[in-house]
Design a protein around this motif. Structure first.
Motif, mmCIF file in Angstrom:
data_model
loop_
_atom_site.group_PDB
_atom_site.id
_atom_site.type_symbol
_atom_site.label_atom_id
_atom_site.label_comp_id
_atom_site.label_asym_id
_atom_site.label_seq_id
_atom_site.Cartn_x
_atom_site.Cartn_y
_atom_site.Cartn_z
ATOM 1 N N ALA A 306 -12.792 23.018 -36.216
ATOM 2 C CA ALA A 306 -11.929 23.570 -37.017
ATOM 3 C C ALA A 306 -12.470 23.898 -38.351
ATOM 4 C CB ALA A 306 -10.657 22.888 -37.211
ATOM 5 N N LYS A 307 -13.394 23.079 -39.157
ATOM 6 C CA LYS A 307 -13.855 23.293 -40.298
ATOM 7 C C LYS A 307 -14.881 24.376 -40.279
ATOM 8 C CE LYS A 307 -16.492 20.761 -44.059
ATOM 9 N NZ LYS A 307 -17.006 19.347 -44.246
ATOM 10 N N ALA A 308 -15.582 24.318 -39.232
ATOM 11 C CA ALA A 308 -16.659 25.436 -39.135
ATOM 12 C C ALA A 308 -15.989 26.632 -38.970
ATOM 13 C CB ALA A 308 -17.469 25.083 -37.963
ATOM 14 N N LEU A 309 -14.854 27.048 -38.218
ATOM 15 C CA LEU A 309 -14.059 28.171 -38.093
ATOM 16 C C LEU A 309 -13.592 28.575 -39.380
ATOM 17 C CD1 LEU A 309 -12.324 27.408 -34.634
ATOM 18 C CD2 LEU A 309 -14.241 28.965 -34.945
ATOM 19 N N ALA A 310 -13.103 27.575 -40.083
ATOM 20 C CA ALA A 310 -12.397 27.695 -41.477
ATOM 21 C C ALA A 310 -13.338 28.550 -42.472
ATOM 22 C CB ALA A 310 -11.659 26.741 -41.951
ATOM 23 N N GLU A 311 -14.643 28.172 -42.267
ATOM 24 C CA GLU A 311 -15.767 28.308 -43.052
ATOM 25 C C GLU A 311 -15.952 29.769 -42.996
ATOM 26 O OE1 GLU A 311 -18.677 25.480 -42.895
ATOM 27 O OE2 GLU A 311 -17.753 23.967 -43.987
ATOM 28 N N ARG A 312 -15.764 30.320 -41.947
ATOM 29 C CA ARG A 312 -16.353 31.514 -41.415
ATOM 30 C C ARG A 312 -15.273 32.823 -41.314
ATOM 31 N NH1 ARG A 312 -19.664 31.714 -36.047
ATOM 32 N NH2 ARG A 312 -20.391 33.839 -37.282
ATOM 33 N N ILE A 313 -14.192 32.296 -41.781
ATOM 34 C CA ILE A 313 -12.979 33.378 -41.666
ATOM 35 C C ILE A 313 -13.320 34.510 -42.798
ATOM 36 C CG2 ILE A 313 -10.449 33.798 -42.044
ATOM 37 C CD1 ILE A 313 -9.634 31.234 -40.861
ATOM 38 N N PRO A 314 -13.276 35.703 -42.338
ATOM 39 C CA PRO A 314 -13.451 36.666 -43.377
ATOM 40 C C PRO A 314 -12.208 36.970 -44.249
ATOM 41 C CG PRO A 314 -13.185 37.523 -41.213
ATOM 42 C CD PRO A 314 -13.090 36.280 -40.913
ATOM 43 N N PHE A 348 -4.790 43.104 -38.331
ATOM 44 C CA PHE A 348 -5.941 42.190 -38.405
ATOM 45 C C PHE A 348 -5.529 41.147 -39.807
ATOM 46 C CE2 PHE A 348 -8.515 45.054 -36.192
ATOM 47 C CZ PHE A 348 -9.289 43.966 -35.643
ATOM 48 N N ASN A 349 -5.126 41.665 -40.674
ATOM 49 C CA ASN A 349 -4.754 40.823 -41.857
ATOM 50 C C ASN A 349 -3.703 39.633 -41.750
ATOM 51 O OD1 ASN A 349 -6.710 41.846 -43.868
ATOM 52 N ND2 ASN A 349 -4.896 43.303 -44.734
ATOM 53 N N ARG A 350 -2.733 40.072 -40.659
ATOM 54 C CA ARG A 350 -1.420 39.177 -40.269
ATOM 55 C C ARG A 350 -2.176 38.172 -39.187
ATOM 56 N NH1 ARG A 350 2.812 41.741 -36.562
ATOM 57 N NH2 ARG A 350 1.184 42.189 -35.249
ATOM 58 N N LEU A 351 -3.389 38.530 -38.636
ATOM 59 C CA LEU A 351 -3.971 37.510 -37.654
ATOM 60 C C LEU A 351 -4.944 36.526 -38.693
ATOM 61 C CD1 LEU A 351 -4.949 36.351 -34.880
ATOM 62 C CD2 LEU A 351 -6.756 38.101 -34.876
ATOM 63 N N LEU A 352 -5.581 36.982 -39.374
ATOM 64 C CA LEU A 352 -6.272 36.212 -40.215
ATOM 65 C C LEU A 352 -5.483 35.052 -40.959
ATOM 66 C CD1 LEU A 352 -8.939 38.920 -41.772
ATOM 67 C CD2 LEU A 352 -9.110 37.129 -40.060
ATOM 68 N N LYS A 353 -4.368 35.955 -41.629
ATOM 69 C CA LYS A 353 -3.621 34.902 -42.363
ATOM 70 C C LYS A 353 -3.012 33.401 -41.597
ATOM 71 C CE LYS A 353 0.837 35.002 -44.923
ATOM 72 N NZ LYS A 353 2.123 35.687 -45.275
ATOM 73 N N ILE A 354 -2.663 33.876 -40.376
ATOM 74 C CA ILE A 354 -2.221 32.888 -39.442
ATOM 75 C C ILE A 354 -3.297 31.850 -39.061
ATOM 76 C CG2 ILE A 354 -1.326 32.412 -37.132
ATOM 77 C CD1 ILE A 354 0.315 35.061 -37.139
ATOM 78 N N MET A 355 -4.495 32.572 -38.987
ATOM 79 C CA MET A 355 -5.641 31.655 -38.608
ATOM 80 C C MET A 355 -6.037 30.694 -39.758
ATOM 81 S SD MET A 355 -8.205 34.249 -36.468
ATOM 82 C CE MET A 355 -9.262 33.167 -36.419
ATOM 83 N N ARG A 356 -5.897 31.349 -41.001
ATOM 84 C CA ARG A 356 -6.413 30.585 -42.202
ATOM 85 C C ARG A 356 -5.229 29.501 -42.422
ATOM 86 N NH1 ARG A 356 -7.463 34.660 -45.058
ATOM 87 N NH2 ARG A 356 -9.854 34.486 -45.171
ATOM 88 N N SER A 358 -3.119 27.971 -40.201
ATOM 89 C CA SER A 358 -3.138 26.979 -39.099
ATOM 90 C C SER A 358 -4.397 26.016 -39.061
ATOM 91 C CB SER A 358 -2.909 27.686 -37.886
ATOM 92 O OG SER A 358 -3.883 28.352 -37.596
ATOM 93 N N LEU A 359 -5.503 26.789 -39.522
ATOM 94 C CA LEU A 359 -6.667 25.879 -39.839
ATOM 95 C C LEU A 359 -6.776 24.869 -40.830
ATOM 96 C CD1 LEU A 359 -9.563 28.350 -38.854
ATOM 97 C CD2 LEU A 359 -9.213 26.230 -37.479
ATOM 98 N N ARG A 360 -6.090 25.464 -42.025
ATOM 99 C CA ARG A 360 -6.066 24.523 -43.157
ATOM 100 C C ARG A 360 -5.115 23.221 -42.852
ATOM 101 N NH1 ARG A 360 -4.188 28.046 -46.318
ATOM 102 N NH2 ARG A 360 -1.922 27.696 -46.037
ATOM 103 N N ILE A 361 -3.958 23.331 -42.112
ATOM 104 C CA ILE A 361 -3.168 22.254 -41.762
ATOM 105 C C ILE A 361 -3.777 21.410 -40.867
ATOM 106 C CG2 ILE A 361 -0.857 21.560 -40.500
ATOM 107 C CD1 ILE A 361 0.183 24.383 -41.444
ATOM 108 N N LEU A 362 -4.671 21.851 -39.779
ATOM 109 C CA LEU A 362 -5.259 21.173 -38.863
ATOM 110 C C LEU A 362 -6.413 20.290 -39.552
ATOM 111 C CD1 LEU A 362 -5.481 20.537 -35.884
ATOM 112 C CD2 LEU A 362 -7.261 22.228 -35.459
ATOM 113 N N ASN A 363 -7.181 20.928 -40.389
ATOM 114 C CA ASN A 363 -8.260 20.227 -41.117
ATOM 115 C C ASN A 363 -7.782 19.070 -42.059
ATOM 116 O OD1 ASN A 363 -10.702 21.477 -40.378
ATOM 117 N ND2 ASN A 363 -9.929 23.405 -41.261
#
Length: 559
Positions: A306-314, A348-356, A358-363
């Motif tokens: 999750a940390k690795a994914l969060a670091e690469r979110i555009p 795309f922005n909506r998807l990136l916002k949700i990913m960012r 949810s990953l912040r909460i999980l981390n």
């Protein structure tokens, strides 16, 4: 019913089909029969999902019921569904009915129910027996094609024995009442009504009728007419049921894909599909426990990923960075393709916002807080290298595992950013968009505005180019668009002949050269060309839209 008759319980068997409003009737029937020693059969338990918890409680209380009669029995029938109570299964005697697997098994089952009298009961006995076998073979084919997944049928249809029996009845009626066989009427009734009535995808219906043409034909009455190039399969000469059963017994157990009209690569797809199902089952029951000493725990693995994914979110795509050339208005309207671009960017922005988020909460999870259901499912998905459901809900259709899905997402964002900053590209990556149908409509609208032609009169013509990649073209076409990044599934593009050809063994997908989508006024399809359906994913099936098309379907490309 037969078992109840053998035990002289025919009058003491009470059957009820579950469904809306049947729960209380079923409960009362079980309560009454358990005391009187009668039998109860609850049919179609898969239709009574809301009743399953109550049924589980009723069954679990059986051992404590002091007044239960020793002759009482409870029978349950159901399809395989995840909500059927496990405890009921564990405390039951289980019987399963599975359809026969393979052409040989299907034919054996059909001819086990036929006798010599049935074969002779027609005014055209020879043609009747030939077509009877042809329809039986056709039924086996449409059943067995399902195992190949989307290569067999876009949607998995539940063809059953009633379809075949109805077809037998109609066949006999046509042969008895008509001097000449009405082939067109026979094809329509069997292909479009009996079997086609179950088919919801037009492409599947086209395939089904094409298959039926091979077995419902005047040529079948010839003894040298073969169903396949291998010449293993054919309708046996005129004879009794023993002749047909003997022929069926000598058929191979393993069916070669050529009898289904498929390439040998279809077997690889089938085997991969079976393997994926097994892996999914294994992953679904995998416990969340730590490994051996020194190994990472599941929490550590998931948090690390999750940390690795969060670091690469555009970063979000900013419409303010758009090149001025694509934002110039004409008669107060933005260019159609610019409108498409802005709609894609919003998705795309909506998807990136949700990913960012949810990953912040999980981390932030350190093992001391209770996870929500969404977060828990996301945790399991990341651990199993699957795209989390809360991302998938807002994402584009994709069948890729998480790792390759994420790399694909980054490429899509880069493409959109280049389009935004540098203007319309020389070639568009249509598979990289959320809604390709909207993009194609934008292309038609651009042509419509440029030449003042009604958009409903326009359609695409297609030219397969020799260029393989977008880097090989420097300028966009004057009319229409170049498209790259599409693949052929189940065939390949022969670069020398510039035509569709059989696959190369072991190569499941063939990357297509660039295609020129050119809008044409009153375009007429060339009958010599194949209308190849284009889908977003290789799964092909999707939600049925109001247009009658699958939401996974984009358009037909003439090749």
């Amino acid at each position: 019913m037969k078992f109840a008759e053998e035990r002289d319980f025919n009058d003491k068997l009470h059957a009820i089909s579950l469904g809306q409003g049947q729960e209380q009737k079923a409960t009362d029937l079980i309560s009454k029969s358990s005391k009187s020693g009668e039998w109860v059969m609850l049919q179609n338990c898969h239709l009574g999902e809301s009743f399953m918890p109550a049924l589980e409680k009723i069954v679990s209380n059986f051992p404590d019921q002091a007044d239960m009669h020793e002759d009482f029995r409870l029978f349950l029938t159901s399809n395989s569904v995840p909500y059927f109570p496990v405890s009921v299964l564990q405390n039951s005697i289980k019987l399963t009915t599975e359809p026969p697997r393979g052409i040989k098994a299907n034919l054996k089952r059909t001819y086990a129910g036929l006798d010599d009298k049935y074969l002779e009961d027609c005014k055209k006995p020879e043609l009747w027996r030939k077509l009877l076998f042809g329809l039986s073979f056709f039924h086996a084919i449409v059943q067995e094609r399902r195992k190949f997944g989307p290569l067999g049928w876009n949607i998995r249809y539940e063809f059953n024995d009633s379809d075949l029996q109805t077809s037998f009845t109609m066949l006999k009626l046509f042969l008895d009442e008509q001097d000449e066989v009405p082939w067109d009427a026979l094809m329509f009734m069997i292909g479009s009504i009996n079997y086609g009535g179950r088919v919801t995808d037009y492409k599947d219906l086209r395939c089904l009728i094409t298959i039926l043409n091979k077995y419902c034909t005047d040529e079948i009455k010839e003894d040298d007419y073969k169903f396949s190039e291998s010449e293993i399969y054919y309708a046996p000469p005129h004879g009794l049921t023993s002749v047909y059963r003997d022929y069926i017994d000598q058929l191979p157990l393993q069916d070669n894909p050529e009898i289904f009209g498929l390439h040998d690569n279809a077997n690889i797809s089938y085997q991969k599909q079976e393997s994926d199902n097994i892996v999914d089952i294994v992953l679904s029951i995998q416990p969340r426990v730590g490994g051996s000493s020194g190994g990472m725990t599941p929490d550590q693995i998931v948090l690390s990923q999750a940390k690795a994914l969060a670091e690469r979110i555009p970063a979000f795509l900013d419409k303010n960075l758009a090149k001025k050339e694509i934002t110039k208005t004409h008669n107060g309207l933005l260019p159609s393709l610019t409108t498409v671009l802005f709609q894609e960017i919003a998705k795309f922005n909506r998807l990136l916002k949700i990913m960012r988020s949810s990953l912040r909460i999980l981390n932030s999870y350190q093992g001391y807080m209770v996870m929500s259901e969404v977060l828990d499912k996301m945790y399991v998905s990341i651990m199993n290298n699957k795209v989390p459901a809360n991302w998938e809900r807002w994402a584009y259709p994709s069948l890729k595992p998480l790792a390759s899905w994420y790399e694909d997402l980054l490429e899509r964002v880069i493409f959109m950013e280049n389009w935004l900053v540098n203007g319309n590209p020389s070639s568009f990556w249509m598979p990289g968009m959320f809604y390709p149908q909207g993009f194609l409509t934008g292309c038609l609208q651009t042509h419509s505005r440029q030449y003042t032609i009604a958009i409903d009169k326009l359609d695409f013509s297609f030219q397969i180019m020799i260029e393989e990649d977008a880097m090989e073209v420097e300028e966009a076409p004057e009319d229409g668009v170049y498209i790259h990044g599409m693949f052929l599934d189940g065939a390949r593009w022969n670069r020398e002949e510039m035509a569709i050809d059989d696959q190369i063994p072991g190569e499941m997908y063939d990357r297509m050269p660039m295609i020129w989508f050119k809008p044409i006024d009153d375009y007429k399809h060339d009958q010599e060309e194949y209308s190849c359906p284009c889908y977003k994913t290789s799964k092909r099936a999707g939600v049925l839209s109001t247009t009658g098309q699958s939401t996974n379907f984009i358009l037909d490309v003439d090749l």
